[in-house]
Design a protein around this motif. Structure first.
Motif, PDB file in Angstrom:
ATOM      1  N   PHE A 575     -13.920   3.287   2.931  1.00  0.00           N
ATOM      2  CA  PHE A 575     -14.081   4.507   3.725  1.00  0.00           C
ATOM      3  C   PHE A 575     -14.985   5.541   3.052  1.00  0.00           C
ATOM      4  O   PHE A 575     -15.045   6.681   3.486  1.00  0.00           O
ATOM      5  CB  PHE A 575     -12.716   5.130   4.067  1.00  0.00           C
ATOM      6  CG  PHE A 575     -11.896   4.298   5.011  1.00  0.00           C
ATOM      7  CD1 PHE A 575     -11.884   4.565   6.363  1.00  0.00           C
ATOM      8  CD2 PHE A 575     -11.146   3.229   4.555  1.00  0.00           C
ATOM      9  CE1 PHE A 575     -11.151   3.797   7.244  1.00  0.00           C
ATOM     10  CE2 PHE A 575     -10.414   2.439   5.427  1.00  0.00           C
ATOM     11  CZ  PHE A 575     -10.411   2.721   6.781  1.00  0.00           C
ATOM     12  N   TYR A 583     -15.556  10.953   2.370  1.00  0.00           N
ATOM     13  CA  TYR A 583     -15.043   9.803   3.116  1.00  0.00           C
ATOM     14  C   TYR A 583     -15.152  10.064   4.614  1.00  0.00           C
ATOM     15  O   TYR A 583     -15.351  11.207   5.053  1.00  0.00           O
ATOM     16  CB  TYR A 583     -13.584   9.529   2.726  1.00  0.00           C
ATOM     17  CG  TYR A 583     -13.423   9.108   1.288  1.00  0.00           C
ATOM     18  CD1 TYR A 583     -13.247   7.763   0.953  1.00  0.00           C
ATOM     19  CD2 TYR A 583     -13.475  10.045   0.259  1.00  0.00           C
ATOM     20  CE1 TYR A 583     -13.117   7.372  -0.369  1.00  0.00           C
ATOM     21  CE2 TYR A 583     -13.352   9.654  -1.073  1.00  0.00           C
ATOM     22  CZ  TYR A 583     -13.172   8.322  -1.371  1.00  0.00           C
ATOM     23  OH  TYR A 583     -13.066   7.924  -2.673  1.00  0.00           O
ATOM     24  N   SER A 605      -7.744   5.864   4.747  1.00  0.00           N
ATOM     25  CA  SER A 605      -8.633   6.780   4.026  1.00  0.00           C
ATOM     26  C   SER A 605      -7.842   7.618   3.019  1.00  0.00           C
ATOM     27  O   SER A 605      -8.345   7.916   1.919  1.00  0.00           O
ATOM     28  CB  SER A 605      -9.379   7.681   5.011  1.00  0.00           C
ATOM     29  OG  SER A 605      -8.492   8.491   5.756  1.00  0.00           O
TER      30      SER A 605
END
Length: 696
Positions: A575, A583, A605
């Motif tokens: 991610f 991210y 994430s």
């Protein structure tokens, strides 16, 4: 008490069989009809041993231990009994093992290899009974059956369903149902216990049930596997069946911070994977989730834990389901989390893209409040700075989760005429009560759930006639069956398999010109191919048109990171974006998908961001102490034919007058009945897997 087995002194509990005492001490005694979870019957004779004071070899599974007992496993009488028993079994068993799915993990194969026995001494007696593939989920290969009776005991004693038994037939004794009726007719619950305890592969999962691309456990419980967040669905359905809604909610919340929201609007791909589809219709998993969560108990919070402050700061751009989920788990890991939201309220597309008749504000508000309780700081009406700037301001990591709030306008003639709207703007303005006149006659272009959201919203705002047109045929539309059916009941006119040629009008929208589609497909380059029916053009008079043909991210080109085509944020498997510490998750990465997939992305994430901040990435939590599920199911009359229940709906003529919730929650009685349809596939995984001789 103490006894001696092959000159080795071992300790055993009173009441144990000699077989279990030996196996528990790591001493192997051959056995086939015996199983750790089933009562012994001594039928196969393979576990025969010699006991001091007894003249003949005896089945060790049937003899209880006694103080000072002396047992010999490999005495001549025991060896002779075992070998004779094995030769008799092999005499009617297929000689070629290589084509069997159980090859290499078959208990019978392991056993005769251990004994050094083959069928050579006995005249082979072929059994040509055909394989029974007529039952859903289960196939029975009679030629592999050794009549050990494990499946019968599992069905009758362990599960209490009492469907299988030994049956006398013209081909001899075999396992089956009384009267040779189908498993469904006999009342089978298709729990799979018979498959799990079968030592040879005589009873197997039906072809295609066990997938090679996932683990065995994931294949056995496909609903849990299909759920993007891997919610333990069978576990919480059991609690609902028992009326334990607080416990069910705790199980759901171990993976999802939005249980009631999802209970209202989830696309429930778990139901597509449900094995109950083979018996009719799947479990109503989504609606049962809502019923449990609607109890609004805070009991689960007593086991919610938040780590000590780490001193690390995380910024989340976007307060939709992905961003809020990530914020929740990062805060619980002890990080200081700030969420930036440009709109006046949090919720993202759950708030501004889903009508309140499907997802009421109070549901969303309540669950967002639960998230903020763990220490998440929310700044609404605040456009976040670019990630690079946020990092310079002292944030250690940034998550981009801005979703897809930009509607797509097709390049049609007339697409900029007054009266043309985009789905995202229309739904957002409707949620804000900013649409005074939706038009009298409205055409929505698109065939997904968002198109139906627009169409049904237009009705509720006062439109007198609403149309939907889409390229796909009725059975190819991406809109759910429920949306199509409920929209039809409310009076929405569907033009499936139609191409939109142009929007007509000079100074404002006057109509949409459609033409019937003969064929619609994508070629090898994923380019749409549309073949139209000659002479089928028609003009539908309307005064407003809403494009509902997709959505895209807005403003991502200003973030200073690498993007994919369509302005979607480019991330790798962890991610991470092209900027260290930054991210991406949710629709802004994947395109518009589902709320559950956005939540799953938020979870993943958060794991990666926690690791980046020096944590271990473990966001798992146990909000309810694990309880061993009761293996006993009992009989349920006509279980295989039990009909799927659906919650009550407001009458169409009433519901289209307001934005009140269309769907009610299940009553307690309905919820228990619907949850009772579950096959409880996961109980199979609780059965003990017998160890082969080479594992001792």
């Amino acid at each position: 008490m103490w006894l001696t087995i092959d000159d080795k002194q071992i300790e055993a509990k009173e009441g144990m069989s000699v077989l279990n005492a030996a196996l528990g001490a790591g001493i192997y005694i051959p056995h086939l009809c015996g199983h750790p979870d089933l009562e012994a019957i001594g039928g196969c004779r393979l576990c025969s041993v010699e006991i001091e004071g007894m003249d003949e070899a005896v089945p060790s599974c049937m003899v209880k231990v006694q103080e000072g007992m002396r047992v010999t496993i490999h005495g001549p009488k025991a060896e002779k009994t075992r070998k004779t028993a094995m030769e008799l079994i092999l005499a009617t068993h297929p000689a070629d093992c290589t084509g069997c799915p159980k090859y290499g993990k078959c208990e019978l194969q392991s056993m005769y290899q251990y004994l050094g026995v083959g069928p050579e001494r006995w005249k082979k007696k072929a059994r040509t009974v055909p394989t029974d593939d007529s039952n859903p989920l289960i196939r029975h290969l009679f030629t592999r059956c050794v009549r050990c009776g494990r499946c019968v005991r599992a069905c009758r004693d362990l599960r209490g369903v009492k469907v299988l038994d030994f049956q006398k037939t013209d081909e001899g004794v075999r396992i089956g149902t009384d009267g040779n009726i189908s498993l469904k007719e006999a009342g089978c619950k298709f729990c799979g216990a018979c498959i799990e305890v079968c030592p040879t592969g005589s009873i197997m999962d039906a072809l295609g049930q066990i997938r090679e691309d996932v683990s065995y456990g994931e294949s056995v419980v496909p609903c849990r596997t299909a759920c993007p967040a891997h919610t333990d669905i069978p576990r919480y359905l059991r609690y609902i069946k028992e009326g334990e809604y607080e416990k069910a909610t705790a199980v759901i919340r171990e993976k999802l911070p939005f249980p009631e929201t999802l209970g209202c609007i989830c696309n429930h791909i778990c139901e597509t994977a449900c094995k109950r589809n083979e018996l009719g219709k799947p479990l109503s998993v989504c609606k049962l989730k809502r019923t449990a969560a609607a109890v609004h108990s805070d009991e689960w919070k007593k086991n919610r834990k938040t780590a000590a402050p780490t001193g690390k700061k995380a910024a989340v751009i976007g307060a939709g389901p992905a961003g809020l989920t990530a914020a929740y788990y990062l805060a619980k890991k002890g990080h200081e989390v700030t969420v930036f939201e440009s709109n006046e309220k949090a919720g993202g597309q759950c708030r501004y893209g889903i009508p309140s008749y499907r997802l009421p504000d109070e549901v969303l508000d309540r669950e967002i409040s639960d998230i903020l309780e763990v220490g998440v700081s929310l700044r609404v009406n605040t456009a976040a700075d670019a990630p690079e700037v946020l990092l310079k301001q002292g944030y250690d990591t940034v998550l981009i989760a801005t979703g897809t709030h930009k509607g797509i306008r097709l390049p049609l003639e007339g697409n900029m005429l007054p009266g043309v709207m985009l789905n995202t703007d229309f739904l957002k303005d409707a949620r804000r009560n900013q649409i005074d006149d939706p038009g009298k006659r409205v055409m929505v272009l698109g065939g997904g759930n968002v198109a139906y959201d627009c169409a049904r919203t237009a009705l509720r705002l006062g439109a007198e006639e609403v149309h939907i047109a889409c390229l796909e045929g009725g059975d190819q539309m991406t809109a759910s069956e429920e949306e199509i059916r409920e929209g039809r009941d409310e009076g929405i006119i569907l033009h499936s398999s139609h191409s939109f040629l142009r929007i007509t009008g000079n100074t404002k929208v006057e109509g949409v010109e459609l033409q019937k589609v003969e064929k619609f497909y994508f070629d090898e380059n994923r380019k749409a191919v549309i073949e139209l029916v000659e002479g089928s053009r028609e003009n539908i008079p309307v005064d407003h048109v809403i494009f509902a043909v997709g959505q895209a991210p807005a403003g991502t080109e200003e973030l200073g990171i690498e993007l994919n085509p369509g302005f979607f944020v480019k991330v790798n498997s962890s991610f991470s974006t092209s900027m260290p510490g930054v991210y991406g998750a949710g629709d802004v990465v994947t395109g518009t998908k589902s709320v559950i997939e956005a939540i799953a992305a938020g979870r993943k994430s958060a794991v990666e961001m926690d690791r980046y901040l020096g944590g271990d990435g473990d966001i798992s939590e146990e909000l309810l102490e694990k309880e061993t599920a009761d293996p006993f199911l009992g009989r349920t009359e006509d279980f295989g034919n039990l009909k799927r229940l659906s919650p009550a709906l407001m009458e169409p003529q009433e519901r289209k007058k307001s934005f009140a919730a269309v769907e009610q929650t299940f009553t307690c009685g309905e919820a228990k009945c619907e949850a009772g349809r579950c096959l409880q596939c996961d109980l199979r995984l609780n059965l003990t897997n017998p160890r082969l001789w080479n594992e001792y």
